[in-house]
Structures are given as C-alpha cells and as structure tokens.
Design a protein around this motif. Structure first.
Motif, PDB file in Angstrom:
ATOM      1  N   SER A  17       0.836  -1.203   0.000  1.00 44.11           N
ATOM      2  CA  SER A  17       0.000   0.000   0.000  1.00 44.11           C
ATOM      3  C   SER A  17       0.864   1.243   0.000  1.00 44.11           C
ATOM      4  CB  SER A  17      -0.906   0.012   1.235  1.00 44.11           C
ATOM      5  OG  SER A  17      -1.783  -1.093   1.243  1.00 44.11           O
ATOM      6  N   LEU A  18       0.265   2.327  -0.477  1.00 44.89           N
ATOM      7  CA  LEU A  18       0.955   3.614  -0.527  1.00 44.89           C
ATOM      8  C   LEU A  18      -0.105   4.692  -0.549  1.00 44.89           C
ATOM      9  CD1 LEU A  18       4.028   4.299  -0.761  1.00 44.89           C
ATOM     10  CD2 LEU A  18       3.641   4.625  -3.216  1.00 44.89           C
ATOM     11  N   ARG A  19       0.190   5.813   0.093  1.00 50.68           N
ATOM     12  CA  ARG A  19      -0.737   6.938   0.042  1.00 50.68           C
ATOM     13  C   ARG A  19      -0.062   8.134  -0.610  1.00 50.68           C
ATOM     14  NH1 ARG A  19      -3.698  10.440   4.833  1.00 50.68           N
ATOM     15  NH2 ARG A  19      -1.617  11.366   4.973  1.00 50.68           N
ATOM     16  N   LEU A  20      -0.687   8.617  -1.656  1.00 47.20           N
ATOM     17  CA  LEU A  20      -0.206   9.814  -2.326  1.00 47.20           C
ATOM     18  C   LEU A  20      -0.963  11.029  -1.791  1.00 47.20           C
ATOM     19  CD1 LEU A  20      -0.021   8.594  -6.030  1.00 47.20           C
ATOM     20  CD2 LEU A  20       1.681   8.392  -4.216  1.00 47.20           C
ATOM     21  N   SER A  21      -0.269  12.146  -1.757  1.00 47.44           N
ATOM     22  CA  SER A  21      -0.867  13.389  -1.281  1.00 47.44           C
ATOM     23  C   SER A  21      -0.740  14.467  -2.352  1.00 47.44           C
ATOM     24  CB  SER A  21      -0.167  13.865  -0.004  1.00 47.44           C
ATOM     25  OG  SER A  21      -0.278  12.914   1.036  1.00 47.44           O
ATOM     26  N   TYR A  60     -13.880   6.365 -10.178  1.00 46.07           N
ATOM     27  CA  TYR A  60     -12.672   5.545 -10.282  1.00 46.07           C
ATOM     28  C   TYR A  60     -12.613   4.850 -11.637  1.00 46.07           C
ATOM     29  CZ  TYR A  60     -12.438   6.042  -5.205  1.00 46.07           C
ATOM     30  OH  TYR A  60     -12.375   6.546  -3.942  1.00 46.07           O
ATOM     31  N   ALA A  61     -11.407   4.698 -12.120  1.00 46.87           N
ATOM     32  CA  ALA A  61     -11.197   3.854 -13.286  1.00 46.87           C
ATOM     33  C   ALA A  61     -11.461   2.401 -12.885  1.00 46.87           C
ATOM     34  CB  ALA A  61      -9.769   4.000 -13.788  1.00 46.87           C
ATOM     35  N   ASP A  62     -11.957   1.603 -13.812  1.00 43.88           N
ATOM     36  CA  ASP A  62     -12.270   0.208 -13.496  1.00 43.88           C
ATOM     37  C   ASP A  62     -11.053  -0.545 -12.973  1.00 43.88           C
ATOM     38  OD1 ASP A  62     -14.617  -0.301 -16.259  1.00 43.88           O
ATOM     39  OD2 ASP A  62     -14.897   0.546 -14.250  1.00 43.88           O
ATOM     40  N   SER A  63      -9.884  -0.183 -13.465  1.00 40.99           N
ATOM     41  CA  SER A  63      -8.663  -0.897 -13.103  1.00 40.99           C
ATOM     42  C   SER A  63      -8.267  -0.718 -11.639  1.00 40.99           C
ATOM     43  CB  SER A  63      -7.512  -0.460 -14.005  1.00 40.99           C
ATOM     44  OG  SER A  63      -7.296   0.930 -13.881  1.00 40.99           O
ATOM     45  N   VAL A  64      -8.823   0.286 -10.980  1.00 42.08           N
ATOM     46  CA  VAL A  64      -8.422   0.536  -9.588  1.00 42.08           C
ATOM     47  C   VAL A  64      -9.590   0.441  -8.610  1.00 42.08           C
ATOM     48  CG1 VAL A  64      -6.564   2.031 -10.404  1.00 42.08           C
ATOM     49  CG2 VAL A  64      -8.709   3.055  -9.604  1.00 42.08           C
ATOM     50  N   LYS A  65     -10.787   0.218  -9.098  1.00 45.61           N
ATOM     51  CA  LYS A  65     -11.955   0.137  -8.217  1.00 45.61           C
ATOM     52  C   LYS A  65     -11.758  -0.954  -7.179  1.00 45.61           C
ATOM     53  CE  LYS A  65     -15.649   1.934 -11.146  1.00 45.61           C
ATOM     54  NZ  LYS A  65     -16.810   1.605 -12.006  1.00 45.61           N
ATOM     55  N   GLY A  66     -12.080  -0.609  -5.942  1.00 46.83           N
ATOM     56  CA  GLY A  66     -11.934  -1.563  -4.857  1.00 46.83           C
ATOM     57  C   GLY A  66     -10.541  -1.598  -4.259  1.00 46.83           C
ATOM     58  N   ARG A  67      -9.579  -0.968  -4.921  1.00 43.30           N
ATOM     59  CA  ARG A  67      -8.196  -0.964  -4.408  1.00 43.30           C
ATOM     60  C   ARG A  67      -7.724   0.442  -4.033  1.00 43.30           C
ATOM     61  NH1 ARG A  67      -4.081  -2.296  -7.576  1.00 43.30           N
ATOM     62  NH2 ARG A  67      -5.063  -1.606  -9.516  1.00 43.30           N
ATOM     63  N   LEU A  81      -4.715   9.962  -2.307  1.00 43.37           N
ATOM     64  CA  LEU A  81      -5.040   8.739  -3.028  1.00 43.37           C
ATOM     65  C   LEU A  81      -4.426   7.584  -2.267  1.00 43.37           C
ATOM     66  CD1 LEU A  81      -6.451   7.624  -5.589  1.00 43.37           C
ATOM     67  CD2 LEU A  81      -4.175   7.530  -6.640  1.00 43.37           C
ATOM     68  N   GLN A  82      -5.271   6.831  -1.581  1.00 38.56           N
ATOM     69  CA  GLN A  82      -4.824   5.654  -0.862  1.00 38.56           C
ATOM     70  C   GLN A  82      -4.854   4.472  -1.814  1.00 38.56           C
ATOM     71  OE1 GLN A  82      -3.771   5.245   2.514  1.00 38.56           O
ATOM     72  NE2 GLN A  82      -3.172   3.252   1.694  1.00 38.56           N
ATOM     73  N   MET A  83      -3.697   3.855  -1.997  1.00 38.79           N
ATOM     74  CA  MET A  83      -3.585   2.756  -2.953  1.00 38.79           C
ATOM     75  C   MET A  83      -3.242   1.478  -2.204  1.00 38.79           C
ATOM     76  SD  MET A  83      -1.490   4.698  -6.010  1.00 38.79           S
ATOM     77  CE  MET A  83       0.019   4.787  -5.061  1.00 38.79           C
ATOM     78  N   SER A  84      -4.005   0.438  -2.450  1.00 37.49           N
ATOM     79  CA  SER A  84      -3.791  -0.842  -1.787  1.00 37.49           C
ATOM     80  C   SER A  84      -3.731  -1.952  -2.827  1.00 37.49           C
ATOM     81  CB  SER A  84      -4.923  -1.119  -0.791  1.00 37.49           C
ATOM     82  OG  SER A  84      -5.040  -0.099   0.161  1.00 37.49           O
ATOM     83  N   SER A  85      -3.254  -3.100  -2.399  1.00 38.54           N
ATOM     84  CA  SER A  85      -3.140  -4.263  -3.285  1.00 38.54           C
ATOM     85  C   SER A  85      -2.469  -3.886  -4.601  1.00 38.54           C
ATOM     86  CB  SER A  85      -4.530  -4.864  -3.550  1.00 38.54           C
ATOM     87  OG  SER A  85      -5.150  -5.250  -2.343  1.00 38.54           O
ATOM     88  N   LEU A  86      -1.372  -3.182  -4.483  1.00 38.95           N
ATOM     89  CA  LEU A  86      -0.699  -2.666  -5.667  1.00 38.95           C
ATOM     90  C   LEU A  86      -0.142  -3.777  -6.536  1.00 38.95           C
ATOM     91  CD1 LEU A  86       0.922   0.440  -4.003  1.00 38.95           C
ATOM     92  CD2 LEU A  86      -0.527   0.501  -6.025  1.00 38.95           C
TER      93      LEU A  86
END
Length: 127
Positions: A17-21, A60-67, A81-86
């Motif tokens: 996971s990573l969070r962008l600001s 959300y773009a379909d490619s990132v929905k739920g993540r 932007l909180q990104m998980s299951s990268l």
C-alpha cells in the motif's frame, strides 16, 4: 497563484500500500473537482480517480476500483489517493490535476478536462 504538488511516491512491493498526497494552494479544494492521473512508460496518461467539488462524489477507473480510495481534507487543502493491493501495472508517474468542472469527473476521465497539472510523483511497484 494556483498550484498543486504531489508527494508520497516511492518503491512498494506488490500487494503493498501507498498513500499519495496532493497539496493545493491558490484554490479552495472543496470548490474544485480534483483528479489523479497516471502515466507509465510508453503508455498514454490515464485518469485514475477524481473527487467532485461540493459534496465530494468520487469516480474511479475500473482498473483501480476496490483498491484505490480518493479523499479530501478541506481544512488542510489536501487530496489523497490511498492505494492498496498494488500491482506491477500500477507503476507510473502519478499526477494531481485540477479539473475544469464536475462534468469531467464522471466515467472516463480525459486529460482534455484538466485545467492544471502538478508535476507528478513516481510510484514503483517491485519486489
């Protein structure tokens, strides 16, 4: 003077996971639709997520929905932007962008709807 500055990129392992600001200045974030785009080497820039002005509906773009999850802190003038299951496919330069209006924060997010770009932050996904 309107300005958005991204931070938080870096190297992360797959499924991590990573969070962008995105720090905004010269504007009141709740009054603008703000988006995250990304561009991988050799690929076109694509819209990832956006948050609308006012009540803050999201897209959300379909490619990132739920993540991925986009959020906004009005008091701090920040968008996250909180990104998980990268995945390796998520590796790219991520750009914060101020959109021309809420109409551009629906369905497919086109670069043509961007009024102002940040300079980007690099996300690398690798073990």
């Amino acid at each position: 003077q309107l300005k958005v500055v991204e931070s938080g990129g870096g190297l992360v392992q797959p499924v991590g996971s990573l969070r962008l600001s995105c720090a905004a200045s010269g504007l009141t974030v709740e009054n603008y639709a703000i988006a995250w785009f990304r561009q991988a080497p050799g690929k076109e820039r694509e819209g990832v997520s956006c948050i609308r002005s006012g009540f803050g509906g999201t897209n959300y773009a379909d490619s990132v929905k739920g993540r991925f999850t986009i959020s906004r802190d009005n008091n701090k003038a920040m968008v996250y932007l909180q990104m998980s299951s990268l995945k390796s496919d998520d590796a790219a330069v991520y750009y914060c962008a101020v959109l021309m209006g809420n109409v551009y924060c629906s369905g497919y997010m086109s670069s043509a709807g961007v009024d102002y770009w940040g300079k980007g932050t690099l996300v690398t996904v690798s073990s």
